[in-house]
Write a protein that holds these residues in place. Structure first.
Motif, PDB file in Angstrom:
ATOM      1  N   ALA A   4       0.738  -1.316   0.198  1.00 50.63           N
ATOM      2  CA  ALA A   4      -0.175   0.011  -0.083  1.00 50.63           C
ATOM      3  C   ALA A   4       0.865   1.381  -0.058  1.00 50.63           C
ATOM      4  CB  ALA A   4      -0.918   0.039   1.126  1.00 50.63           C
ATOM      5  N   THR A   5       2.078   1.278   0.601  1.00 50.53           N
ATOM      6  CA  THR A   5       2.907   2.330   0.616  1.00 50.53           C
ATOM      7  C   THR A   5       3.353   2.765  -0.521  1.00 50.53           C
ATOM      8  OG1 THR A   5       3.618   1.915   3.122  1.00 50.53           O
ATOM      9  CG2 THR A   5       5.018   3.196   1.886  1.00 50.53           C
ATOM     10  N   HIS A   6       3.746   1.817  -1.485  1.00 52.27           N
ATOM     11  CA  HIS A   6       4.466   2.063  -2.885  1.00 52.27           C
ATOM     12  C   HIS A   6       2.966   2.281  -3.676  1.00 52.27           C
ATOM     13  CE1 HIS A   6       8.056   0.332  -1.378  1.00 52.27           C
ATOM     14  NE2 HIS A   6       7.590  -0.757  -1.398  1.00 52.27           N
ATOM     15  N   ILE A   7       1.920   1.931  -3.454  1.00 55.41           N
ATOM     16  CA  ILE A   7       0.848   2.401  -4.203  1.00 55.41           C
ATOM     17  C   ILE A   7       0.421   3.642  -4.017  1.00 55.41           C
ATOM     18  CG2 ILE A   7      -1.873   1.920  -4.744  1.00 55.41           C
ATOM     19  CD1 ILE A   7      -1.345  -1.088  -3.967  1.00 55.41           C
ATOM     20  N   GLN A   8       0.596   4.076  -2.822  1.00 56.14           N
ATOM     21  CA  GLN A   8       0.288   5.460  -2.460  1.00 56.14           C
ATOM     22  C   GLN A   8       1.277   6.421  -3.201  1.00 56.14           C
ATOM     23  OE1 GLN A   8       0.598   5.489   1.871  1.00 56.14           O
ATOM     24  NE2 GLN A   8      -1.516   4.454   2.067  1.00 56.14           N
ATOM     25  N   THR A   9       2.706   6.027  -3.063  1.00 62.14           N
ATOM     26  CA  THR A   9       3.794   6.847  -3.740  1.00 62.14           C
ATOM     27  C   THR A   9       3.439   6.991  -5.276  1.00 62.14           C
ATOM     28  OG1 THR A   9       5.594   5.971  -2.251  1.00 62.14           O
ATOM     29  CG2 THR A   9       6.240   6.984  -4.526  1.00 62.14           C
ATOM     30  N   GLY A  11       0.210   6.824  -6.717  1.00 61.78           N
ATOM     31  CA  GLY A  11      -0.968   7.195  -6.971  1.00 61.78           C
ATOM     32  C   GLY A  11      -1.588   8.290  -6.127  1.00 61.78           C
ATOM     33  N   ARG A  12      -0.737   9.048  -5.285  1.00 62.41           N
ATOM     34  CA  ARG A  12      -1.330  10.348  -4.533  1.00 62.41           C
ATOM     35  C   ARG A  12      -2.050  11.248  -5.285  1.00 62.41           C
ATOM     36  NH1 ARG A  12       3.423   9.717  -1.244  1.00 62.41           N
ATOM     37  NH2 ARG A  12       3.008   8.955   0.958  1.00 62.41           N
ATOM     38  N   ARG A  16       1.954  15.406  -6.064  1.00 60.97           N
ATOM     39  CA  ARG A  16       2.388  14.499  -4.988  1.00 60.97           C
ATOM     40  C   ARG A  16       2.916  13.195  -5.306  1.00 60.97           C
ATOM     41  NH1 ARG A  16      -2.531  14.047  -0.853  1.00 60.97           N
ATOM     42  NH2 ARG A  16      -0.728  13.393   0.229  1.00 60.97           N
ATOM     43  N   SER A  17       2.411  12.627  -6.382  1.00 68.02           N
ATOM     44  CA  SER A  17       2.741  11.169  -6.675  1.00 68.02           C
ATOM     45  C   SER A  17       4.326  11.337  -7.590  1.00 68.02           C
ATOM     46  CB  SER A  17       1.855  10.553  -7.694  1.00 68.02           C
ATOM     47  OG  SER A  17       1.628  11.264  -8.950  1.00 68.02           O
ATOM     48  N   ALA A  41      -4.157  -5.463  -4.759  1.00 64.40           N
ATOM     49  CA  ALA A  41      -3.084  -4.355  -4.578  1.00 64.40           C
ATOM     50  C   ALA A  41      -1.976  -4.667  -5.588  1.00 64.40           C
ATOM     51  CB  ALA A  41      -2.438  -4.471  -3.077  1.00 64.40           C
TER      52      ALA A  41
END
Length: 325
Positions: A4-9, A11-12, A16-17, A41
């Motif tokens: 999830a951390t890498h997905i956030q990086t 797709g923010r 921001r991404s 995920a």
């Protein structure tokens, strides 16, 4: 860290991404291979990378993680790594296999590896292997024995890295290719000093060259090839890109014959690989394709242009005698 951390990086949102670093990509692939991440995920990560456009550090990081699982293939007596992962919906007979046989007969052992979906049985790479007597290996020990005997071997992707193949085949569920098509081309399981790669979309030539440079590869040739394979159209000039002695290069290779046609023309009689190899079928265009592709591969193995061209022509001229010996 979890996926999830890498997905956030990735797709923010605007501003921001960002893309993953090599280290983050390696961690993401390690998490995926550990099977601790939810399938949703995994799909989200791969499709975000697809949407953003994967980067060379991301490809290198994914490759780093996969190479941990293929270390038992490292050290095989291989001079040239030849991946084959094109979908092949529109291609004809895999003429590049004939070129690979020429390179092997020149004294440069070749490791072919891959998986090809959507191919008709008559035009599939694996059917071509059987037609030409190129043996398959499912273990490093068998591959070593075949390389010592034939100087060429094919390793199916399911034997090389089954989990990576499962990720590649997510295309059937997601409807789009993922970066695994590129990553598996970069795998180079035997750590061969030279690699050849074909792509379907020209933009991937730079991506694969950049990733190979990050991974420390010293010799690489990348072309926009027939059906996405390392197979040149002899009637067209082409851009040859990659690495020589670890440095980036790019050059234009002129056409070999005057021919305005598709590489694999469905309106013409099909090419039989075995018949072409043994001289029972004559096809000047297909022959030019084979010799031209072998020339590029021999150049990747450090032969100069003229020497590679002459070697490919001579090897083709004596192939029947060689195969009958």
């Amino acid at each position: 860290m979890n996926l999830a951390t890498h997905i956030q990086t990735l797709g923010r949102g605007p501003g921001r991404s960002r893309s993953l670093s090599r280290e983050e990509a390696r961690d993401a692939m390690e998490i995926i291979l550990s099977k601790t991440a939810a399938p949703e995920a995994v799909g989200a990560l791969l499709m975000l990378m697809r949407y953003r456009g994967e980067t060379a550090p991301e490809i290198a990081g994914f490759t780093d993680a996969l190479r941990v699982d293929v270390q038992n293939w490292t050290g095989l007596p291989v001079a040239l790594d030849w991946p084959s992962y094109a979908a092949g919906r529109t291609r004809g007979a895999p003429l590049f296999l004939l070129a690979a046989k020429l390179v092997a007969s020149a004294g440069y052992p070749v490791l072919l590896h891959g998986w090809n979906s959507h191919q008709l049985a008559v035009a599939s790479v694996r059917a071509g292997l059987a037609d030409l007597g190129i043996a398959q290996a499912h273990t490093p020990a068998k591959a070593k024995a075949l390389l010592q005997r034939d100087a060429i071997v094919y390793v199916p992707a399911e034997a090389l890295h089954a989990p990576a193949l499962d990720l590649l085949r997510l295309r059937d569920d997601l409807g789009l290719r993922s970066c695994l098509n590129t990553v598996l081309r970069m795998l180079n399981p035997a750590d061969a000093p030279a690699m050849v790669q074909g792509v379907f979309h020209p933009s991937y030539r730079d991506l694969q060259s950049d990733a190979a440079e990050i991974l420390g590869q010293t010799s690489l040739s990348v072309i926009k090839g027939g059906g996405g394979e390392f197979e040149r159209h002899p009637g067209k000039s082409l851009t040859l890109m990659g690495l020589r002695k670890g440095a980036r290069f790019e050059t234009i290779v002129p056409e070999l014959v005057n021919a305005s046609r598709r590489l694999h023309e469905p309106t013409l009689p099909p090419v039989c690989l075995s018949a072409l190899w043994h001289g029972a079928q004559e096809d000047p265009f297909a022959t030019a394709c084979v010799i031209g592709t072998a020339t590029l591969a021999l150049m990747t193995c450090d032969l100069e242009v003229d020497a590679a061209r002459e070697a490919a022509q001579d090897l083709w001229a004596c192939r029947s005698v060689r195969s009958a010996a």
